[in-house]
Design a protein around this motif. Structure first.
Motif, PDB file in Angstrom:
ATOM      1  N   UNK A 141     -35.415  45.718  -3.709  1.00 38.76           N
ATOM      2  CA  UNK A 141     -34.324  46.300  -2.928  1.00 38.76           C
ATOM      3  C   UNK A 141     -33.045  45.526  -3.234  1.00 38.76           C
ATOM      4  N   UNK A 142     -31.985  46.222  -3.556  1.00 37.09           N
ATOM      5  CA  UNK A 142     -30.692  45.578  -3.774  1.00 37.09           C
ATOM      6  C   UNK A 142     -29.730  46.029  -2.690  1.00 37.09           C
ATOM      7  N   UNK A 143     -29.092  45.081  -2.057  1.00 34.81           N
ATOM      8  CA  UNK A 143     -28.131  45.402  -1.003  1.00 34.81           C
ATOM      9  C   UNK A 143     -26.758  45.526  -1.641  1.00 34.81           C
ATOM     10  N   UNK A 144     -26.215  46.747  -1.679  1.00 33.58           N
ATOM     11  CA  UNK A 144     -24.915  47.020  -2.283  1.00 33.58           C
ATOM     12  C   UNK A 144     -24.058  47.720  -1.232  1.00 33.58           C
ATOM     13  N   UNK A 145     -23.255  46.976  -0.489  1.00 40.22           N
ATOM     14  CA  UNK A 145     -22.513  47.576   0.634  1.00 40.22           C
ATOM     15  C   UNK A 145     -21.524  48.656   0.220  1.00 40.22           C
ATOM     16  N   UNK A 146     -20.899  48.522  -0.940  1.00 36.55           N
ATOM     17  CA  UNK A 146     -19.870  49.470  -1.353  1.00 36.55           C
ATOM     18  C   UNK A 146     -20.510  50.705  -1.974  1.00 36.55           C
ATOM     19  N   UNK A 147     -20.173  51.894  -1.453  1.00 41.50           N
ATOM     20  CA  UNK A 147     -20.813  53.142  -1.893  1.00 41.50           C
ATOM     21  C   UNK A 147     -20.518  53.451  -3.358  1.00 41.50           C
ATOM     22  N   UNK A 148     -19.284  53.240  -3.787  1.00 45.40           N
ATOM     23  CA  UNK A 148     -18.928  53.536  -5.174  1.00 45.40           C
ATOM     24  C   UNK A 148     -19.670  52.626  -6.146  1.00 45.40           C
ATOM     25  N   UNK A 149     -19.812  51.365  -5.777  1.00 45.52           N
ATOM     26  CA  UNK A 149     -20.548  50.423  -6.620  1.00 45.52           C
ATOM     27  C   UNK A 149     -22.015  50.819  -6.718  1.00 45.52           C
ATOM     28  N   UNK A 150     -22.578  51.270  -5.603  1.00 47.73           N
ATOM     29  CA  UNK A 150     -23.982  51.692  -5.599  1.00 47.73           C
ATOM     30  C   UNK A 150     -24.181  52.914  -6.492  1.00 47.73           C
ATOM     31  N   UNK A 151     -23.276  53.880  -6.406  1.00 51.43           N
ATOM     32  CA  UNK A 151     -23.406  55.071  -7.237  1.00 51.43           C
ATOM     33  C   UNK A 151     -23.241  54.732  -8.717  1.00 51.43           C
ATOM     34  N   UNK A 152     -22.316  53.830  -9.021  1.00 48.72           N
ATOM     35  CA  UNK A 152     -22.130  53.404 -10.407  1.00 48.72           C
ATOM     36  C   UNK A 152     -23.381  52.712 -10.942  1.00 48.72           C
ATOM     37  N   UNK A 153     -24.039  51.933 -10.088  1.00 45.54           N
ATOM     38  CA  UNK A 153     -25.273  51.257 -10.500  1.00 45.54           C
ATOM     39  C   UNK A 153     -26.370  52.271 -10.794  1.00 45.54           C
ATOM     40  N   UNK A 154     -26.437  53.335 -10.002  1.00 45.07           N
ATOM     41  CA  UNK A 154     -27.416  54.391 -10.251  1.00 45.07           C
ATOM     42  C   UNK A 154     -27.125  55.094 -11.570  1.00 45.07           C
ATOM     43  N   UNK A 155     -25.869  55.412 -11.798  1.00 46.64           N
ATOM     44  CA  UNK A 155     -25.487  56.128 -13.021  1.00 46.64           C
ATOM     45  C   UNK A 155     -25.752  55.305 -14.282  1.00 46.64           C
ATOM     46  N   UNK A 162     -19.999  50.772   8.703  1.00 50.62           N
ATOM     47  CA  UNK A 162     -20.894  51.926   8.738  1.00 50.62           C
ATOM     48  C   UNK A 162     -20.023  53.179   8.729  1.00 50.62           C
ATOM     49  N   UNK A 163     -19.921  53.879   7.590  1.00 50.24           N
ATOM     50  CA  UNK A 163     -18.977  55.000   7.482  1.00 50.24           C
ATOM     51  C   UNK A 163     -19.216  56.111   8.500  1.00 50.24           C
ATOM     52  N   UNK A 164     -20.485  56.423   8.794  1.00 48.64           N
ATOM     53  CA  UNK A 164     -20.786  57.491   9.746  1.00 48.64           C
ATOM     54  C   UNK A 164     -20.276  57.121  11.139  1.00 48.64           C
ATOM     55  N   UNK A 184     -21.402  46.012  11.983  1.00 46.97           N
ATOM     56  CA  UNK A 184     -22.498  46.648  12.724  1.00 46.97           C
ATOM     57  C   UNK A 184     -23.359  45.622  13.455  1.00 46.97           C
ATOM     58  N   UNK A 185     -23.537  44.439  12.871  1.00 45.59           N
ATOM     59  CA  UNK A 185     -24.348  43.408  13.525  1.00 45.59           C
ATOM     60  C   UNK A 185     -23.696  42.948  14.823  1.00 45.59           C
ATOM     61  N   UNK A 186     -22.366  42.799  14.793  1.00 44.59           N
ATOM     62  CA  UNK A 186     -21.648  42.408  16.007  1.00 44.59           C
ATOM     63  C   UNK A 186     -21.729  43.502  17.051  1.00 44.59           C
ATOM     64  N   UNK A 187     -21.641  44.755  16.624  1.00 48.35           N
ATOM     65  CA  UNK A 187     -21.744  45.864  17.574  1.00 48.35           C
ATOM     66  C   UNK A 187     -23.082  45.832  18.293  1.00 48.35           C
ATOM     67  N   UNK A 188     -24.150  45.626  17.556  1.00 52.10           N
ATOM     68  CA  UNK A 188     -25.487  45.608  18.155  1.00 52.10           C
ATOM     69  C   UNK A 188     -25.610  44.470  19.159  1.00 52.10           C
ATOM     70  N   UNK A 189     -24.968  43.363  18.853  1.00 53.29           N
ATOM     71  CA  UNK A 189     -24.974  42.238  19.792  1.00 53.29           C
ATOM     72  C   UNK A 189     -24.108  42.534  21.010  1.00 53.29           C
ATOM     73  N   UNK A 190     -22.912  43.087  20.773  1.00 61.24           N
ATOM     74  CA  UNK A 190     -21.986  43.353  21.865  1.00 61.24           C
ATOM     75  C   UNK A 190     -22.526  44.366  22.867  1.00 61.24           C
ATOM     76  N   UNK A 191     -23.293  45.344  22.391  1.00 58.20           N
ATOM     77  CA  UNK A 191     -23.722  46.406  23.287  1.00 58.20           C
ATOM     78  C   UNK A 191     -24.765  45.936  24.303  1.00 58.20           C
ATOM     79  N   UNK A 192     -25.251  44.710  24.166  1.00 57.70           N
ATOM     80  CA  UNK A 192     -26.192  44.168  25.166  1.00 57.70           C
ATOM     81  C   UNK A 192     -25.459  43.606  26.381  1.00 57.70           C
TER      82      UNK A 192
END
Length: 332
Positions: free
Chosen positions: A41-55, A182-184, A210-218
């Motif tokens: 599993x490779x963690x690639x936060x940037x969507x364009x970079x991930x798509x370029x890696x697939x291509x 988290x774009x969505x 997103x990690x801070x959000x999950x913590x804050x919502x408690x």
């Protein structure tokens, strides 16, 4: 899992003592045979970079592909694009019942009256048929979904403004937990900000990861002391498809999912559903739960979307169940 580098990649090995069965795999059930010795599993936060890696062939599978980038591979036979979960992913607008302003039922009803699901879906997944309006607390297309009470979602801003006025709103700001990574969710938060301000509510968009959000919502503190008013979440339809697994409809106060709604009727109906003796009886109870939820507003359903996943056509026998699984998978 055989090794892991935080924020970079993880490896899973091929264990010879794995379970083999003669029958075919069906989701997480049935026979599981590993045809691949190693998964990385490779963690690639940037969507364009991930798509370029697939291509380029640096990766074989882009798990959660951005809909904006799909045209890059849409007509290329070297790639296969499908929905990660054919049932879709419901989007939840969770309201904090424990503190002002949404401890006020009239204000929760104002929000569900104002929400236009099409605006949120357009902002999150755009055109291409990836979004579906769904005025139901159980995902549309699943067995318990009835939409009973869904007429409450009128997208009527004038009616929502009137509810805000009648509620005696005191100006307490609505704190929107907004994870920009988290774009969505980020897109939903920006749309919500406009909707709430248009009906007379003050807003405070607080950006974070997103990690801070999950913590804050408690936090159960008021918004003036680090608390929150709303957050967005989404997930596979399966976890929201019935009262037994739907954490968003648990209404047992501080024991519930963050937002902490308390509603004895919802809790009673959930128990009745668990004890029901037929699917027909269960669906009748589920309809009652939905009707009660549209009145009580434990959260606001914002529609559901298909999450595209793209992999190189060298992969075959991919099982589509909402999450990547690697049994039975083959690579040419």
């Amino acid at each position: 899992l055989t090794s892991c580098v935080v924020d970079h990649k993880a490896h899973a090995g091929h264990f010879l003592d794995r379970l083999r069965r003669g029958n075919l795999a069906r989701g997480t059930a049935g026979g599981k045979v590993a045809h691949i010795d190693r998964v990385e599993w490779k963690i690639i936060p940037d969507a364009s970079t991930a798509m370029a890696a697939l291509q380029s062939g640096a990766i074989d599978w882009y798990e959660t592909a951005s809909t904006d980038l799909l045209p890059l591979v849409a007509y290329n036979p070297d790639f296969t694009g499908v929905s990660l979960d054919p049932s879709g992913y419901p989007i939840i607008l969770r309201l904090n019942h424990a503190v002002a302003p949404f401890n006020n039922l009239a204000l929760r009803r104002a929000v569900i009256t104002a929400v236009d699901q099409s605006l949120f879906l357009q902002a999150t997944v755009g055109e291409g048929g990836f979004g579906q309006e769904c005025k139901s607390f159980f995902p549309c297309g699943t067995a318990m979904s009835t939409g009973a009470g869904g007429e409450a979602m009128t997208s009527d801003l004038d009616a929502a403004r009137k509810l805000v006025e009648e509620a005696g709103y005191d100006g307490t700001p609505v704190v929107i937990l907004t994870p920009t990574d988290n774009p969505i969710v980020n897109a939903c938060c920006l749309v919500l900000d406009e909707v709430l301000r248009s009906i007379g509510l003050k807003t405070d968009v607080q950006t974070m990861d997103i990690a801070t959000m999950i913590q804050r919502r408690t936090s159960t503190e008021p918004v003036t002391n680090g608390g929150w008013s709303v957050f967005f979440a989404y997930g596979e339809s399966a976890q929201f498809s019935n009262p037994a697994t739907h954490i968003g409809l648990r209404a047992d106060g501080r024991a519930a999912w963050p937002g902490w709604p308390e509603n004895a009727r919802l809790q009673e109906l959930r128990l009745q559903w668990l004890l029901a003796r037929s699917v027909v009886e269960q669906k009748e109870i589920a309809a009652e739960m939905e009707h009660e939820s549209f009145s009580f507003v434990p959260y606001v359903p914002v529609g559901q979307f298909q999450q595209p996943t793209v992999y190189r056509s060298t992969l075959s026998d991919v099982i589509h169940i909402g999450i990547p699984v690697f049994w039975n998978l083959r690579k040419a």
